[in-house]
Design an enzyme around this catalytic site. Sequence first.
Site, PDB file in Angstrom:
ATOM      1  N   ASP A   1       0.716  -1.305  -0.077  1.00  0.00           N
ATOM      2  CA  ASP A   1      -0.027  -0.249  -0.038  1.00  0.00           C
ATOM      3  C   ASP A   1       0.841   1.276  -0.127  1.00  0.00           C
ATOM      4  OD1 ASP A   1       0.922   0.183   2.525  1.00  0.00           O
ATOM      5  OD2 ASP A   1      -1.097   1.076   3.228  1.00  0.00           O
ATOM      6  N   GLU A   2       2.212   1.196  -0.465  1.00  0.00           N
ATOM      7  CA  GLU A   2       3.026   2.183  -0.062  1.00  0.00           C
ATOM      8  C   GLU A   2       3.920   2.324  -1.366  1.00  0.00           C
ATOM      9  OE1 GLU A   2       6.244   3.047   3.446  1.00  0.00           O
ATOM     10  OE2 GLU A   2       5.461   1.034   2.909  1.00  0.00           O
TER      11      GLU A   2
END
Length: 399
Positions: A98-99
């Site tokens: 998610d990054e």
Amino acid sequence: MCVDMDAFFASVEQQANPHLRGKPIAVTGSSARTVITTASYEARKFGVKTGMNIYEAKKACPHLILVTGDNEKYTHTCKELTKIYNRFTPDVEVYSIDEAFLDITTTHHLFGGPEAIGISIKKIIKDRFGINCTVGIAPNILIAKLASDISKPDGLRWIRIENVEGILENLLVKELWGIGSKISERLAALGIKTCGELGRASASLLRNRFGIIGETLKLMGMGICSRPVISDEEEPKSIGHSMTLPKNIGDRDEIKAYILKLSEMVGRRARRYRYSGRKVSLTLRYPDFETFTKQTTLSQYANDTHIIYKSAADILGRIRLRDKIRLIGVCLSDIKTDKPSQPSLFEIERRRKELLNIMDAVNDRYGDFKLTWASYIMQEKDTGVISPAWRPAGIRLFA
Ligand code: TTP
Ligand code: MG
């Protein structure tokens, strides 16, 4: 620029099911001994945290709604997010599920500057997926990550170079990306608690205590970081997979079955992208999280599942295990691109290559592990937690 989704798995679940929106929810893995992988911000108010077991989480928040995680949803969203980032720069590093890090040095002027890019990205993601994210902008990724971490949730922060020193002065060292609790404890023993103190510490003292990373630590304390954004187009240095086991295991044959599964994942990925490697490493983690990696060098470059498996299993054979195992990782490194080579002179090698090609073709078409080795005997299917080393392309790039 660092872009990190807020409560990622929980946000995706809340979008998929409107009944969950605005409510305290927690996402769990699918195995019996599962823990909370993340909690919505509504649940975090009650103290529900990643890593808690279900009992602890329910105790903190009795009306907590538990949702079983669905990795496919998250990996799909991650791939779609990457396409959004690529509209603003080709230099995108998907660092975790998610990054992502975006190098916008040479493109920001095309979009009205760094802040405008951050605002656009947040809006596109919100409109398209309904989820919030936090954007950090800074002169390097260490500070961009920090900017994002301290602005959560739904934040956007640009730390300009002239403000770095002031922000770091009283910041605890453990807040910095890459400084875990072990290092921060060892620094505390030297009287170093804040980044300001770390930046002023004597380089030779740090080198004495921490070896070659001593110098890096000092630079980190000063907010200096030269690690570039490593976009996924670049040549990988290694191909690895790891998984947290559904339960801790001590039985060597069972461990070897998982090593075979991971070796097949690594081998298949390497064959798909036409890479071969000359080093194989095995990573094991005990239940107390002590983790170690041992490596072996092959006599020639390879991407054959069984060569990878045999080397990793040989490493296991040389290790005296002090406890059960919680996580296993297999990695192929010292990688080169395969040139189309002459078919082998040996019948057995030719047949083996053919067999691997056919297995890969079947599995590419019908799904992973549809055709597999008999010795791959997993009790539970696909209960591994997504590891932080996860990449959409499955190729792990070392920093
Ligand atoms: P994080 O970005 O660490 O957490 P988050 O997105 O849930 O929350 P935040 O707003 O603080 O960024 O991790 C991303 C996802 O990875 C998270 O939603 C669930 C998953 N995950 C695990 O499966 N195991 C873990 O140990 C962690 C930390 C995260
Ligand atoms: Mg996140």
